[in-house]
Write an enzyme that holds these catalytic residues in place. Structure first.
Site, PDB file in Angstrom:
ATOM      1  N   GLY A  20      31.415  41.564  55.219  1.00 33.95           N
ATOM      2  CA  GLY A  20      30.297  42.103  54.464  1.00 33.95           C
ATOM      3  C   GLY A  20      30.887  42.788  53.242  1.00 33.95           C
ATOM      4  O   GLY A  20      32.002  43.315  53.317  1.00 33.95           O
ATOM      5  N   TYR A 158      24.683  41.680  42.675  1.00 31.45           N
ATOM      6  CA  TYR A 158      23.310  41.190  42.678  1.00 31.45           C
ATOM      7  C   TYR A 158      23.183  39.878  43.432  1.00 31.45           C
ATOM      8  O   TYR A 158      23.867  38.900  43.137  1.00 31.45           O
ATOM      9  CB  TYR A 158      22.838  41.009  41.234  1.00 31.45           C
ATOM     10  CG  TYR A 158      21.479  40.383  41.091  1.00 31.45           C
ATOM     11  CD1 TYR A 158      20.377  40.887  41.774  1.00 31.45           C
ATOM     12  CD2 TYR A 158      21.292  39.288  40.247  1.00 31.45           C
ATOM     13  CE1 TYR A 158      19.125  40.321  41.634  1.00 31.45           C
ATOM     14  CE2 TYR A 158      20.042  38.712  40.090  1.00 31.45           C
ATOM     15  CZ  TYR A 158      18.958  39.225  40.794  1.00 31.45           C
ATOM     16  OH  TYR A 158      17.716  38.653  40.656  1.00 31.45           O
ATOM     17  N   GLY A 220      37.045  33.266  34.550  1.00 31.07           N
ATOM     18  CA  GLY A 220      38.420  32.916  34.236  1.00 31.07           C
ATOM     19  C   GLY A 220      39.446  33.855  34.821  1.00 31.07           C
ATOM     20  O   GLY A 220      40.558  33.974  34.277  1.00 31.07           O
ATOM     21  N   ALA A 221      39.097  34.533  35.929  1.00 30.17           N
ATOM     22  CA  ALA A 221      40.026  35.462  36.592  1.00 30.17           C
ATOM     23  C   ALA A 221      40.505  36.545  35.635  1.00 30.17           C
ATOM     24  O   ALA A 221      41.677  36.925  35.616  1.00 30.17           O
ATOM     25  CB  ALA A 221      41.204  34.714  37.196  1.00 30.17           C
ATOM     26  N   ASP A 250      35.411  41.875  46.257  1.00 33.96           N
ATOM     27  CA  ASP A 250      35.537  43.051  47.122  1.00 33.96           C
ATOM     28  C   ASP A 250      36.990  43.492  47.224  1.00 33.96           C
ATOM     29  O   ASP A 250      37.305  44.688  47.182  1.00 33.96           O
ATOM     30  CB  ASP A 250      34.999  42.748  48.520  1.00 33.96           C
ATOM     31  CG  ASP A 250      33.595  42.170  48.495  1.00 33.96           C
ATOM     32  OD1 ASP A 250      32.797  42.575  47.616  1.00 33.96           O
ATOM     33  OD2 ASP A 250      33.285  41.311  49.344  1.00 33.96           O
TER      34      ASP A 250
END
Length: 298
Positions: A20, A158, A220-221, A250
């Site tokens: 999560g 979102y 693009g990291a 995360d």
């Protein structure tokens, strides 16, 4: 949540894990040596018990997690394309987490637990799943934490399917951000929320809401961080395989936060965030199993 992740790309065989967005970040923080706790509501079932056991193995304080006698945790399934980019399919309309904060007693319990910590990390998913079902108590909790001097960190994260409409989501994210010290938006999400022309405009939007430090994850990291007049932009140097992008943002947040807590500057924190995200995208699932741990294959 219960996570079903493909065991092998292109095959319909799944392993069971637990993840999560906010939990993934707490796992990352704990693995970086940061004292982390987690508050949610779980069921009284086998999988909820296994979630608690996993958190304890990761040295996350879950001593105050509430338990429901009637609801189960949510479930999601990961589908990956050939590049490793993930798509989620959710079953969580009646998850136990939706019962958190619905009573005044729960509000007091949640606040009491969170006050043990210097900072509180929330996400737009938390707001949609918990806040919409307990709006009065949610905002009272945020205001109490702010009044008590807690540092508030927010990833808007979102997910359109969780909100009644984009206007509601935008209004909630703006209000939450106005209480927060650090915000961790993702440009792909923000482009759905706001009619803003570019990445710099997203950063300025949150600064105008009173946020002290904005860390934007870009295509693009690339990631950028802004605090006052200091502004850094950094591209990831990872060139290895991309197995699954689930949990990458995360993990990035966890790496960045841990670096800042440990006294590093914005540029070094961006590099730490990229390193943490690289470790996650090189494996299936939201975070790599800890040493000696493993996902179930059924």
């Amino acid at each position: 949540m219960v996570e079903l992740r493909p065991l092998h790309r292109g095959e319909r065989h799944y392993g069971i894990g637990f993840a999560g967005d906010t939990f993934n970040t707490m796992v990352g923080l704990a693995r970086h040596g940061i004292c982390a706790g987690y508050m949610t509501m779980l069921g009284s079932d086998r999988f909820s018990n296994e979630m608690i056991a996993l958190a304890e193995r990761e040295h996350i304080d879950v001593s105050a997690v509430l338990r429901s006698q009637k609801s189960l945790p949510g479930l999601y399934l990961i589908a990956n394309d050939d590049s490793g980019e993930r798509e989620f399919h959710y079953w969580r309309q009646n998850s136990s987490a939706r019962e958190l904060l619905v009573t005044r007693s729960q509000l007091e319990q949640v606040q009491g637990f969170l006050e043990r910590f210097d900072a509180v990390y929330i996400s737009g998913i938390s707001a949609a799943v918990i806040g919409l079902a307990a709006e009065r108590n949610f905002w009272e909790l945020i205001e109490r934490l702010k009044q008590r001097g807690k540092q508030l960190l927010f990833d808007p994260n979102y997910r359109p399917q969780l909100w009644p409409d984009v206007a509601t989501a935008a209004a909630w994210c703006e209000r939450i951000a106005s209480y927060c010290d650090w915000v961790f938006p993702t440009f792909a999400d923000e482009s759905l929320l706001w009619n803003l022309p570019d990445e710099d405009a997203v950063v300025e939007h949150y600064l105008d809401l009173g946020v002290d430090e904005v860390v934007l994850k870009c295509p693009g990291a690339v990631a950028m961080a802004r605090r006052g007049s200091e502004h850094h932009r950094l591209e990831s140097q990872y060139d290895g395989p991309v197995i699954d992008t689930t949990g990458a943002g995360d993990a990035f947040n966890a790496g960045y936060i841990a670096a800042r807590i440990q006294g590093l500057g914005l540029a070094a924190a961006l590099a730490a965030g990229h390193e943490a995200a690289a470790r996650v995208i090189s494996v299936a699932g939201a975070f790599p199993p800890a040493e000696g741990d493993a996902y179930s294959d059924g």
